[in-house]
Each structure stands twice: as C-alpha cells, then as structure tokens.
Design a protein around this motif. Structure first.
Motif, PDB file in Angstrom:
ATOM      1  N   ASP A 144       0.824  -1.212   0.000  1.00 56.96           N
ATOM      2  CA  ASP A 144       0.000   0.000   0.000  1.00 56.96           C
ATOM      3  C   ASP A 144       0.858   1.261   0.000  1.00 56.96           C
ATOM      4  O   ASP A 144       0.518   2.265  -0.630  1.00 56.96           O
ATOM      5  CB  ASP A 144      -0.923  -0.005   1.221  1.00 56.96           C
ATOM      6  N   ILE A 145       1.954   1.215   0.737  1.00 60.45           N
ATOM      7  CA  ILE A 145       2.943   2.292   0.762  1.00 60.45           C
ATOM      8  C   ILE A 145       4.306   1.619   0.749  1.00 60.45           C
ATOM      9  O   ILE A 145       4.503   0.604   1.431  1.00 60.45           O
ATOM     10  CB  ILE A 145       2.821   3.177   2.023  1.00 60.45           C
ATOM     11  N   THR A 146       5.261   2.153   0.001  1.00 62.32           N
ATOM     12  CA  THR A 146       6.577   1.536  -0.091  1.00 62.32           C
ATOM     13  C   THR A 146       7.647   2.557   0.274  1.00 62.32           C
ATOM     14  O   THR A 146       7.656   3.661  -0.271  1.00 62.32           O
ATOM     15  CB  THR A 146       6.832   1.004  -1.510  1.00 62.32           C
ATOM     16  N   LEU A 147       8.543   2.190   1.182  1.00 55.68           N
ATOM     17  CA  LEU A 147       9.561   3.099   1.684  1.00 55.68           C
ATOM     18  C   LEU A 147      10.879   2.868   0.944  1.00 55.68           C
ATOM     19  O   LEU A 147      11.510   1.820   1.089  1.00 55.68           O
ATOM     20  CB  LEU A 147       9.757   2.899   3.188  1.00 55.68           C
ATOM     21  N   ALA A 148      11.292   3.859   0.151  1.00 56.23           N
ATOM     22  CA  ALA A 148      12.497   3.716  -0.660  1.00 56.23           C
ATOM     23  C   ALA A 148      13.747   3.565   0.197  1.00 56.23           C
ATOM     24  O   ALA A 148      14.630   2.764  -0.108  1.00 56.23           O
ATOM     25  CB  ALA A 148      12.632   4.922  -1.595  1.00 56.23           C
ATOM     26  N   GLU A 149      13.845   4.341   1.262  1.00 53.02           N
ATOM     27  CA  GLU A 149      15.055   4.362   2.081  1.00 53.02           C
ATOM     28  C   GLU A 149      15.378   3.000   2.682  1.00 53.02           C
ATOM     29  O   GLU A 149      16.529   2.566   2.684  1.00 53.02           O
ATOM     30  CB  GLU A 149      14.911   5.387   3.204  1.00 53.02           C
ATOM     31  N   SER A 150      14.363   2.299   3.174  1.00 50.30           N
ATOM     32  CA  SER A 150      14.588   1.036   3.877  1.00 50.30           C
ATOM     33  C   SER A 150      14.183  -0.190   3.074  1.00 50.30           C
ATOM     34  O   SER A 150      14.442  -1.321   3.498  1.00 50.30           O
ATOM     35  CB  SER A 150      13.835   1.042   5.210  1.00 50.30           C
ATOM     36  N   GLY A 151      13.527   0.011   1.924  1.00 49.13           N
ATOM     37  CA  GLY A 151      13.053  -1.126   1.144  1.00 49.13           C
ATOM     38  C   GLY A 151      11.893  -1.835   1.810  1.00 49.13           C
ATOM     39  O   GLY A 151      11.780  -3.060   1.744  1.00 49.13           O
ATOM     40  N   THR A 152      11.011  -1.066   2.426  1.00 49.92           N
ATOM     41  CA  THR A 152       9.920  -1.618   3.228  1.00 49.92           C
ATOM     42  C   THR A 152       8.582  -1.505   2.514  1.00 49.92           C
ATOM     43  O   THR A 152       8.233  -0.445   1.988  1.00 49.92           O
ATOM     44  CB  THR A 152       9.833  -0.875   4.577  1.00 49.92           C
ATOM     45  N   ALA A 153       7.829  -2.615   2.522  1.00 45.03           N
ATOM     46  CA  ALA A 153       6.464  -2.616   1.999  1.00 45.03           C
ATOM     47  C   ALA A 153       5.498  -2.481   3.169  1.00 45.03           C
ATOM     48  O   ALA A 153       5.585  -3.234   4.140  1.00 45.03           O
ATOM     49  CB  ALA A 153       6.181  -3.898   1.235  1.00 45.03           C
ATOM     50  N   VAL A 154       4.610  -1.499   3.102  1.00 44.24           N
ATOM     51  CA  VAL A 154       3.622  -1.266   4.156  1.00 44.24           C
ATOM     52  C   VAL A 154       2.288  -1.836   3.678  1.00 44.24           C
ATOM     53  O   VAL A 154       1.822  -1.494   2.585  1.00 44.24           O
ATOM     54  CB  VAL A 154       3.475   0.232   4.465  1.00 44.24           C
ATOM     55  N   GLN A 155       1.688  -2.697   4.494  1.00 40.14           N
ATOM     56  CA  GLN A 155       0.470  -3.384   4.083  1.00 40.14           C
ATOM     57  C   GLN A 155      -0.632  -3.213   5.116  1.00 40.14           C
ATOM     58  O   GLN A 155      -0.403  -3.426   6.312  1.00 40.14           O
ATOM     59  CB  GLN A 155       0.755  -4.870   3.860  1.00 40.14           C
ATOM     60  N   PRO A 183       9.640   8.465   0.162  1.00 40.61           N
ATOM     61  CA  PRO A 183      11.024   8.433   0.655  1.00 40.61           C
ATOM     62  C   PRO A 183      11.275   7.500   1.830  1.00 40.61           C
ATOM     63  O   PRO A 183      12.175   6.668   1.797  1.00 40.61           O
ATOM     64  CB  PRO A 183      11.290   9.896   1.037  1.00 40.61           C
ATOM     65  N   ARG A 184      10.455   7.638   2.903  1.00 40.47           N
ATOM     66  CA  ARG A 184      10.800   6.886   4.118  1.00 40.47           C
ATOM     67  C   ARG A 184       9.602   6.786   5.066  1.00 40.47           C
ATOM     68  O   ARG A 184       8.492   7.156   4.723  1.00 40.47           O
ATOM     69  CB  ARG A 184      11.990   7.546   4.823  1.00 40.47           C
ATOM     70  N   MET A 185       9.870   6.286   6.285  1.00 41.35           N
ATOM     71  CA  MET A 185       8.827   6.112   7.293  1.00 41.35           C
ATOM     72  C   MET A 185       8.095   7.421   7.595  1.00 41.35           C
ATOM     73  O   MET A 185       6.901   7.421   7.902  1.00 41.35           O
ATOM     74  CB  MET A 185       9.453   5.567   8.579  1.00 41.35           C
ATOM     75  N   THR A 186       8.779   8.533   7.508  1.00 38.64           N
ATOM     76  CA  THR A 186       8.175   9.834   7.799  1.00 38.64           C
ATOM     77  C   THR A 186       6.920  10.066   6.966  1.00 38.64           C
ATOM     78  O   THR A 186       5.873  10.461   7.482  1.00 38.64           O
ATOM     79  CB  THR A 186       9.188  10.958   7.521  1.00 38.64           C
ATOM     80  N   GLN A 187       7.032   9.814   5.668  1.00 35.28           N
ATOM     81  CA  GLN A 187       5.896  10.049   4.783  1.00 35.28           C
ATOM     82  C   GLN A 187       4.782   9.023   5.015  1.00 35.28           C
ATOM     83  O   GLN A 187       3.600   9.353   4.937  1.00 35.28           O
ATOM     84  CB  GLN A 187       6.351  10.001   3.323  1.00 35.28           C
ATOM     85  N   ALA A 188       5.168   7.778   5.326  1.00 41.59           N
ATOM     86  CA  ALA A 188       4.147   6.758   5.610  1.00 41.59           C
ATOM     87  C   ALA A 188       3.337   7.136   6.838  1.00 41.59           C
ATOM     88  O   ALA A 188       2.106   7.009   6.857  1.00 41.59           O
ATOM     89  CB  ALA A 188       4.815   5.400   5.824  1.00 41.59           C
ATOM     90  N   ALA A 189       4.020   7.619   7.876  1.00 37.67           N
ATOM     91  CA  ALA A 189       3.327   8.029   9.093  1.00 37.67           C
ATOM     92  C   ALA A 189       2.375   9.185   8.820  1.00 37.67           C
ATOM     93  O   ALA A 189       1.255   9.227   9.356  1.00 37.67           O
ATOM     94  CB  ALA A 189       4.341   8.433  10.168  1.00 37.67           C
ATOM     95  N   LYS A 190       2.784  10.116   7.963  1.00 38.05           N
ATOM     96  CA  LYS A 190       1.918  11.245   7.619  1.00 38.05           C
ATOM     97  C   LYS A 190       0.679  10.777   6.865  1.00 38.05           C
ATOM     98  O   LYS A 190      -0.430  11.266   7.104  1.00 38.05           O
ATOM     99  CB  LYS A 190       2.688  12.265   6.779  1.00 38.05           C
ATOM    100  N   ILE A 191       0.867   9.835   5.954  1.00 42.63           N
ATOM    101  CA  ILE A 191      -0.270   9.306   5.192  1.00 42.63           C
ATOM    102  C   ILE A 191      -1.268   8.636   6.127  1.00 42.63           C
ATOM    103  O   ILE A 191      -2.484   8.842   6.039  1.00 42.63           O
ATOM    104  CB  ILE A 191       0.224   8.320   4.121  1.00 42.63           C
TER     105      ILE A 191
END
Length: 240
Positions: A144-155, A183-191
């Motif tokens: 659903d969201i993918t973090l470029a910095e860490s290579g993390t898939a958010v589901q 970019p990173r966790m910061t943007q995922a948390a904002k979303i």
C-alpha cells in the motif's frame, strides 16, 4: 465511521493516580513545535524515478529480488518469478486490485490449468486460510505504501487481506505500484495520520515488511529466513 467508546476511563485513571500517591493530571499536553525537521530532508527532492533507484539499491542490501515491469507484462513477470521460486502451492489476498492489474486470468484459469494450487483468502474459511498459508510455497500480496530508504512494503490488512499471507509461506512476492513509493517512514506516518484525521477506517494490523525474514542476534551473524519467508521478491509496476 462509528467511533468506539471508552468505558470506566476516569475511574481507571483515578485508581492509577491514587496507587502512585498523587493527584491525577487533568490538563492536556501540548504537542511541541520543533524548528528543525531532519526526518523530512531524506530524499526530499527525489522524483519517482529517483525513489525507484533508491529502492533498487536498498533491495540489494536486504536480500530482496526486485523486478520492474508494466501492467501489460505483469502476468508474464509474475509467472516467471513463481516458476523461479519453485511453483507449487500459492496463497494470495482476495484483493480487487488483482483484477484491476489484469491478474484474474492467472488466478482463475492459467495456474489451475498448470496444476498449481491457488488459494485466495476467504474470510468465511476462518482458520483454514492460515493452514493453507502455512503449507504454501509462495504468498502474493500488494504494497500500500513503499519506503524507498529502507526497502519496506507497508500493508494494510482487512478481512480479505490476511496478514499471515506475508509471513507464513516459504517465499513472498509483493507487488509494488511505482506510485506507492515514498522516501521513508516519515511520509508513511503522515499518510496514515491523514487517513485517521479524515475519519477513514484503518486496518487493525499494519505490517511493515522489509524483505525476507532475518536475524543477527547470535554473534552478529546474519541468518536469512529465521521466522518467515526465506526469499522475497518485489515486482514494481512502473505504470501504476
């Protein structure tokens, strides 16, 4: 969305305060305003292509295969990765996006005709879903969201997106729309925070998955596949 109610909150908090031997604090804490936000500067000006390049670089570090394709080539790409990962039984979400991405023929006719067992998560099947996921060779999900910095898939899980599909099968394939890369966790948390503010119903479980499972707890020696998939692949769809 219906909001939940908290019962006996005041009595509970008053009891805790009395046990601590002090009066209960009734004033709220103001959120601090920071003048410097270093978390916002990482990959700040990166465009979509640069974010993808950062994700590709990180995937080499987290032992994850990354394959680029487009919507038209997705079926062939997915078939190739499944074959390279040993075929066998597959468990996947029951996700409407699979149909949007043109994958329905793969699940409904192509793989069954090749004697590949495919199970899509069925909320009415209950524990049977978990049992099938435990036996599956490959689990297929979507980021659903993918973090470029860490290579993390958010589901975001829901009744049709069982969280065990990501970590019980021996191998994991995660489909990543290029538009989901931030970019990173910061943007995922904002979303996530914005969705809460907008009154959206969020998943009871949000998984942050970074490649195959691994651990370096013993003498700092990295071991991949300790408590989950031993191999993982990200399929990036460049036109989504």
């Amino acid at each position: 969305m219906m909001s939940g109610t908290i019962q006996n909150r005041d009595a509970f908090l008053n009891k805790i305060a009395s046990r601590l031997g002090r009066n209960r604090f009734l004033t709220t804490v103001e959120r601090p305003e920071w003048s410097y936000h270093p978390q916002d500067t990482v990959l700040k000006d990166a465009d979509a292509d640069e974010l993808l390049e950062a994700l590709k670089t990180q995937c080499t570090t987290i032992h994850t295969d990354l394959i680029e394709t487009n919507k038209a080539g997705l079926i062939d790409t997915l078939r190739k990765i499944v074959s390279e990962y040993g075929g066998g039984s597959i468990v996947a979400w029951k996700d409407t996006r699979f149909e949007q991405y043109g994958l329905s023929p793969l699940f409904d006719t192509i793989w069954p005709s090749e004697n590949i067992d495919v199970h899509q998560w069925n909320p009415e099947a209950g524990e049977e879903n978990i049992q099938l996921a435990e036996k599956a060779n490959i689990g297929i999900t979507i980021s659903d969201i993918t973090l470029a910095e860490s290579g993390t898939a958010v589901q975001f899980s829901n009744k049709n997106r069982g969280r065990t599909v990501s970590f019980l099968p021996l191998k994991s394939i995660i489909i990543i729309p290029k538009s989901s890369i931030v970019p990173r966790m910061t943007q995922a948390a904002k979303i996530i925070r914005e969705r809460v503010k907008n009154g959206e119903h969020l998943a009871s479980c949000i998984n942050f998955i970074t490649g195959p499972s691994n651990s370096a707890d013993i003498e700092m020696n990295l071991v991949v596949g300790v408590h989950g998939p031993v191999k993982a692949a990200y399929i990036v769809i460049k036109d989504l």
